[in-house]
Motif scaffolding. Structure first.
Motif, PDB file in Angstrom:
ATOM      1  N   SER A  16      23.870  35.142 -43.232  1.00 48.11           N
ATOM      2  CA  SER A  16      23.074  34.631 -44.351  1.00 48.11           C
ATOM      3  C   SER A  16      22.549  33.228 -44.083  1.00 48.11           C
ATOM      4  N   GLN A  17      23.238  32.467 -43.250  1.00 50.63           N
ATOM      5  CA  GLN A  17      22.769  31.122 -42.908  1.00 50.63           C
ATOM      6  C   GLN A  17      21.496  31.162 -42.056  1.00 50.63           C
ATOM      7  N   GLN A  18      21.244  32.286 -41.407  1.00 50.27           N
ATOM      8  CA  GLN A  18      20.038  32.438 -40.592  1.00 50.27           C
ATOM      9  C   GLN A  18      18.829  32.841 -41.442  1.00 50.27           C
ATOM     10  N   TRP A  19      19.083  33.284 -42.654  1.00 55.23           N
ATOM     11  CA  TRP A  19      18.029  33.722 -43.562  1.00 55.23           C
ATOM     12  C   TRP A  19      17.743  32.600 -44.542  1.00 55.23           C
ATOM     13  N   SER A  20      16.711  31.831 -44.333  1.00 55.85           N
ATOM     14  CA  SER A  20      16.388  30.751 -45.254  1.00 55.85           C
ATOM     15  C   SER A  20      15.449  31.207 -46.362  1.00 55.85           C
ATOM     16  N   THR A  21      14.814  32.381 -46.167  1.00 54.19           N
ATOM     17  CA  THR A  21      13.873  32.873 -47.174  1.00 54.19           C
ATOM     18  C   THR A  21      14.050  34.369 -47.415  1.00 54.19           C
ATOM     19  N   CYS A  22      13.563  34.828 -48.561  1.00 54.92           N
ATOM     20  CA  CYS A  22      13.571  36.235 -48.938  1.00 54.92           C
ATOM     21  C   CYS A  22      12.692  37.020 -47.967  1.00 54.92           C
ATOM     22  N   ALA A  23      13.126  38.194 -47.569  1.00 52.08           N
ATOM     23  CA  ALA A  23      12.362  39.037 -46.650  1.00 52.08           C
ATOM     24  C   ALA A  23      11.050  39.520 -47.267  1.00 52.08           C
ATOM     25  N   ASP A  24      10.948  39.497 -48.580  1.00 52.15           N
ATOM     26  CA  ASP A  24       9.771  40.051 -49.243  1.00 52.15           C
ATOM     27  C   ASP A  24       8.798  39.020 -49.795  1.00 52.15           C
ATOM     28  N   CYS A  25       9.298  37.896 -50.309  1.00 47.37           N
ATOM     29  CA  CYS A  25       8.375  36.939 -50.942  1.00 47.37           C
ATOM     30  C   CYS A  25       8.532  35.509 -50.430  1.00 47.37           C
ATOM     31  N   ASP A  26       9.402  35.296 -49.484  1.00 48.81           N
ATOM     32  CA  ASP A  26       9.646  33.980 -48.898  1.00 48.81           C
ATOM     33  C   ASP A  26      10.255  32.963 -49.866  1.00 48.81           C
ATOM     34  N   ALA A  27      10.843  33.417 -50.973  1.00 52.13           N
ATOM     35  CA  ALA A  27      11.574  32.497 -51.853  1.00 52.13           C
ATOM     36  C   ALA A  27      12.749  31.928 -51.059  1.00 52.13           C
ATOM     37  N   SER A  28      13.079  30.683 -51.300  1.00 54.39           N
ATOM     38  CA  SER A  28      14.141  30.055 -50.518  1.00 54.39           C
ATOM     39  C   SER A  28      15.524  30.502 -50.970  1.00 54.39           C
ATOM     40  N   ASP A  29      16.454  30.460 -50.041  1.00 50.02           N
ATOM     41  CA  ASP A  29      17.877  30.743 -50.273  1.00 50.02           C
ATOM     42  C   ASP A  29      18.147  32.065 -51.004  1.00 50.02           C
ATOM     43  N   PRO A  30      17.761  33.188 -50.420  1.00 52.45           N
ATOM     44  CA  PRO A  30      18.019  34.483 -51.072  1.00 52.45           C
ATOM     45  C   PRO A  30      19.511  34.768 -51.145  1.00 52.45           C
ATOM     46  N   VAL A  85       7.810  44.738 -38.324  1.00 52.53           N
ATOM     47  CA  VAL A  85       7.858  46.198 -38.413  1.00 52.53           C
ATOM     48  C   VAL A  85       7.414  46.673 -39.792  1.00 52.53           C
ATOM     49  N   TYR A  86       8.018  46.136 -40.833  1.00 53.33           N
ATOM     50  CA  TYR A  86       7.790  46.675 -42.170  1.00 53.33           C
ATOM     51  C   TYR A  86       6.497  46.214 -42.833  1.00 53.33           C
ATOM     52  N   GLU A  87       5.920  45.127 -42.382  1.00 54.50           N
ATOM     53  CA  GLU A  87       4.659  44.686 -42.975  1.00 54.50           C
ATOM     54  C   GLU A  87       3.453  45.117 -42.146  1.00 54.50           C
ATOM     55  N   TYR A  88       3.689  45.765 -41.035  1.00 55.63           N
ATOM     56  CA  TYR A  88       2.627  46.204 -40.137  1.00 55.63           C
ATOM     57  C   TYR A  88       1.628  47.121 -40.830  1.00 55.63           C
ATOM     58  N   HIS A  89       2.098  47.997 -41.664  1.00 62.44           N
ATOM     59  CA  HIS A  89       1.245  49.014 -42.276  1.00 62.44           C
ATOM     60  C   HIS A  89       0.715  48.643 -43.660  1.00 62.44           C
ATOM     61  N   VAL A  90       1.124  47.504 -44.226  1.00 65.10           N
ATOM     62  CA  VAL A  90       0.672  47.137 -45.568  1.00 65.10           C
ATOM     63  C   VAL A  90      -0.803  46.738 -45.488  1.00 65.10           C
ATOM     64  N   PRO A  91      -1.656  47.363 -46.295  1.00 63.11           N
ATOM     65  CA  PRO A  91      -3.086  47.026 -46.266  1.00 63.11           C
ATOM     66  C   PRO A  91      -3.329  45.543 -46.540  1.00 63.11           C
ATOM     67  N   GLU A  92      -4.337  44.977 -45.887  1.00 62.12           N
ATOM     68  CA  GLU A  92      -4.640  43.557 -46.052  1.00 62.12           C
ATOM     69  C   GLU A  92      -4.982  43.198 -47.496  1.00 62.12           C
ATOM     70  N   ALA A  93      -5.462  44.163 -48.257  1.00 67.32           N
ATOM     71  CA  ALA A  93      -5.815  43.916 -49.659  1.00 67.32           C
ATOM     72  C   ALA A  93      -4.595  43.588 -50.513  1.00 67.32           C
ATOM     73  N   TYR A  94      -3.408  43.943 -50.039  1.00 62.64           N
ATOM     74  CA  TYR A  94      -2.179  43.648 -50.763  1.00 62.64           C
ATOM     75  C   TYR A  94      -1.652  42.307 -50.297  1.00 62.64           C
ATOM     76  N   ARG A  95      -1.619  41.345 -51.188  1.00 62.64           N
ATOM     77  CA  ARG A  95      -1.144  40.004 -50.836  1.00 62.64           C
ATOM     78  C   ARG A  95       0.371  39.958 -50.929  1.00 62.64           C
ATOM     79  N   LYS A  96       0.976  39.336 -49.931  1.00 64.35           N
ATOM     80  CA  LYS A  96       2.433  39.177 -49.937  1.00 64.35           C
ATOM     81  C   LYS A  96       2.832  38.337 -51.149  1.00 64.35           C
ATOM     82  N   PRO A  97       3.839  38.784 -51.893  1.00 59.15           N
ATOM     83  CA  PRO A  97       4.236  38.028 -53.090  1.00 59.15           C
ATOM     84  C   PRO A  97       4.826  36.663 -52.748  1.00 59.15           C
ATOM     85  N   THR A  98       4.775  35.785 -53.727  1.00 61.89           N
ATOM     86  CA  THR A  98       5.430  34.476 -53.652  1.00 61.89           C
ATOM     87  C   THR A  98       6.409  34.412 -54.829  1.00 61.89           C
ATOM     88  N   ILE A  99       7.072  33.295 -54.976  1.00 61.62           N
ATOM     89  CA  ILE A  99       7.997  33.162 -56.102  1.00 61.62           C
ATOM     90  C   ILE A  99       7.250  33.207 -57.438  1.00 61.62           C
TER      91      ILE A  99
END
Length: 159
Positions: A16-30, A85-99
Motif C-alpha cells: 500500500s505504501q507503493q500506491w500513492s493514488t487510486c487506480a481509477d481516479c488518482d485520488a491520493s492515499d487510497p 492494461v485496463y485503460e487501453y481499451h477505454v474510448p478517448e471520449a471517456y475522461r478519466k475521473p478525478t476526485i
C-alpha cells in the motif's frame, strides 16, 4: 470479524505504501482495495465497484477488514502497469475521473474500464475483465500485454 480493529497484514502495508493514488481516479492515499485485480482505490470508486457486483469487483477496506496473506500477496505493485492494461481499451471520449467527478460520470468510465462497452470481436479492443482469452495470439496488443499473454498461455497449456 472481531470487535477489535483488525491487524493489518505486513505485506499489505508494504504494498500500500507503493500506491500513492487510486487506480481509477488518482485520488491520493487510497484506503480501499479491489481484490479481483489487486488494486487500491478510493472510497468514491469503491462504491462504484460495489455496485458492479462481486462477479466483477470484490472490495475490501485496507484498514477495517481482515486480510489473509494470499489476499495481500495478490495485490499489484502499482497502478502504472495495471492501468496500461485496463485503460487501453477505454474510448478517448471517456475522461478519466478525478476526485471531483460526479458519480454518474465515474460509473460510465469505470464500466468502460472494467466491464466494457462492446465485445472484442466488434471493437477490436481488449476488455480485460471478460476477454482474457483474447490476450493469446492477438497481434494488435501493445507490448505491456506480453507478460500477461505468457502467464495465460502457461495456465491454458499453450506452448
Amino acid at each position: 470479524m472481531s470487535s477489535s480493529t483488525p491487524k493489518i497484514h505486513p505485506l499489505l502495508v508494504k504494498i500500500s505504501q507503493q500506491w500513492s493514488t487510486c487506480a481509477d481516479c488518482d485520488a491520493s492515499d487510497p484506503d480501499w482495495a479491489e481484490l479481483n485485480r489487486g488494486t487500491f482505490i478510493c472510497l468514491q470508486c469503491s462504491g462504484v465497484h460495489r455496485s458492479f457486483g462481486t462477479h466483477v469487483s470484490k472490495v475490501r477496506s485496507s484498514t477495517l477488514d481482515e486480510w489473509t496473506k494470499s489476499m495481500a500477496g495478490a495485490m499489484q505493485a502499482s497502478n502504472i502497469e495495471f492501468n496500461k492494461v485496463y485503460e487501453y481499451h477505454v474510448p478517448e471520449a471517456y475522461r478519466k475521473p478525478t476526485i471531483h467527478t460526479n458519480r454518474a460520470n465515474r460509473e460510465k468510465y469505470l464500466q468502460a474500464k472494467y466491464i466494457g462497452l462492446e465485445s472484442y470481436s466488434v471493437s477490436g479492443k481488449l476488455i480485460p475483465a471478460f476477454h482474457q482469452q483474447q490476450w493469446l495470439k492477438s497481434p494488435s496488443l501493445p507490448p505491456v500485454f506480453d507478460e500477461y499473454c505468457k502467464d495465460d498461455e502457461k495456465s491454458a497449456g499453450v506452448n
